[in-house]
Design a protein around this motif. Sequence first.
Motif, PDB file in Angstrom:
ATOM      1  N   THR A 120       0.837  -1.203   0.000  1.00  9.05           N
ATOM      2  CA  THR A 120       0.000   0.000   0.000  1.00  9.05           C
ATOM      3  C   THR A 120       0.870   1.251   0.000  1.00  9.05           C
TER       4      THR A 120
ATOM      5  N   PRO B  43       4.156   3.165  -1.960  1.00 14.70           N
ATOM      6  CA  PRO B  43       4.848   3.080  -3.242  1.00 14.70           C
ATOM      7  C   PRO B  43       6.281   2.614  -3.057  1.00 14.70           C
TER       8      PRO B  43
ATOM      9  N   TYR C 252       3.204   1.206  -7.468  1.00 13.62           N
ATOM     10  CA  TYR C 252       2.638   0.317  -6.450  1.00 13.62           C
ATOM     11  C   TYR C 252       2.614  -1.111  -6.998  1.00 13.62           C
TER      12      TYR C 252
END
Length: 427
Positions: free
Chosen positions: A362, A364, A411
């Motif tokens: 969750t 980056p 992500y």
Amino acid sequence: MTAASYKFMIPIVFLLMIVASGFAQSGAGFQKDYRLLRSSNGIADKGFYWFTVIGQTPAIQKLLAADPTLSGFCKARISLLRSHATDTCSWASSMLTDFRFTIADSAEVANALLSLYRANTAAFDEMINHQLRPSGCYQRFIAGSNEKFLLDAWSQTIIGINFIIDRYGLGKRLRYYAIDSASYNINGEYYRAALKDLFAWLSEGADTMNLFFQPSLTIAMQLMALNDRDEAARFEPLEEGENKAAAAAVRSTDWKKYKFATIVVPGEGPELTTVALDPLGRMRCNLAIARYHDGLAPFIIVSGGFVHPFHTPYAEAFEMKRYLLTQGIPESAIIIEPQARHTTTNLRNANRLMIRYGIPITMPSDIVSTKSQIDYIVLPQGHFDQRNLRELGYLPYKEKNRISIHEASYYPVMESLHMDPYDPLDP
């Protein structure tokens, strides 16, 4: 989902299948506490995980061995294996072709599996719900019922076994021929003699095979071994070896202190056999070191396998780790990913380690590399995206965004866990 994302499927097989009936555990996938099972063959574990699970699930073994159709496949291929140990066949095509699964073979096995599943649903659901789904190895199949999940796994398996036999036995050309191909001329005198001796050797242990897939899987694995193609299993299990310190450090990391979860550094294969770490690889490490010292992320993931030149003794990730250690980066901050062979799988494989080690996706991650590679990854024409869709069937990232001349954030996605039957050196 794009057409490319269905590349695993063999449509003719599924035209023969009745629409799946149950929806037990539909949608359930990877579980963070799951620990992958291991067999004596690490390459098979990486590419054919449900066979590894079957090998440790006696109830399913018994059902498969007792089924007349499936046992018939096993007996026929064992007979073929034994006959090639002593017959006059001397070419790879004559010895190996019948160990592939044809469309008709595949459909017959699929129908037998379907019947077994419907007659023994509880036993198969136990295996699927407690092993295959939570493993993440078939993450792209989790939306379907267990019945469909089983058939999808079989369809993918056909592709994987046939792919190995075709490329490392029958000499069909690979996409990246210069680095991934067979080690020998498959029509040469040495290889033909080696195959003949291989069949003679395997015939001694043929009595131990009683499951429908074992003869063909054994041939496929031995073709990999004959070509010294064990890259997929080298350094494994990483979390107990090269990544042990970092995997332990993940559990005590305060993620709120960092902008990125990880710094991902793709490798660069040397052009010279005498060079362990390519100058561009060292340059990329230096870029990552600066960002690590700036406190952007707690971990550096270095990614790259035994790639360039052909049959190199050097793994890009391992050599980058060695360099990072000489520059004062603690081992507990370095994660190696030593199997990726291409830029697409650099990111996919880094994602796999993040997910399995418990690094939050969750947050980056920061791809750090030389300008030319970052240009390629974020190219506005979308060539990199197209290549991922073509080769993997999906994008192993979302919200990819250029940050600087040497960086791009993204992500990870859960689909990255899914095994790839088209890349036996890094499935």
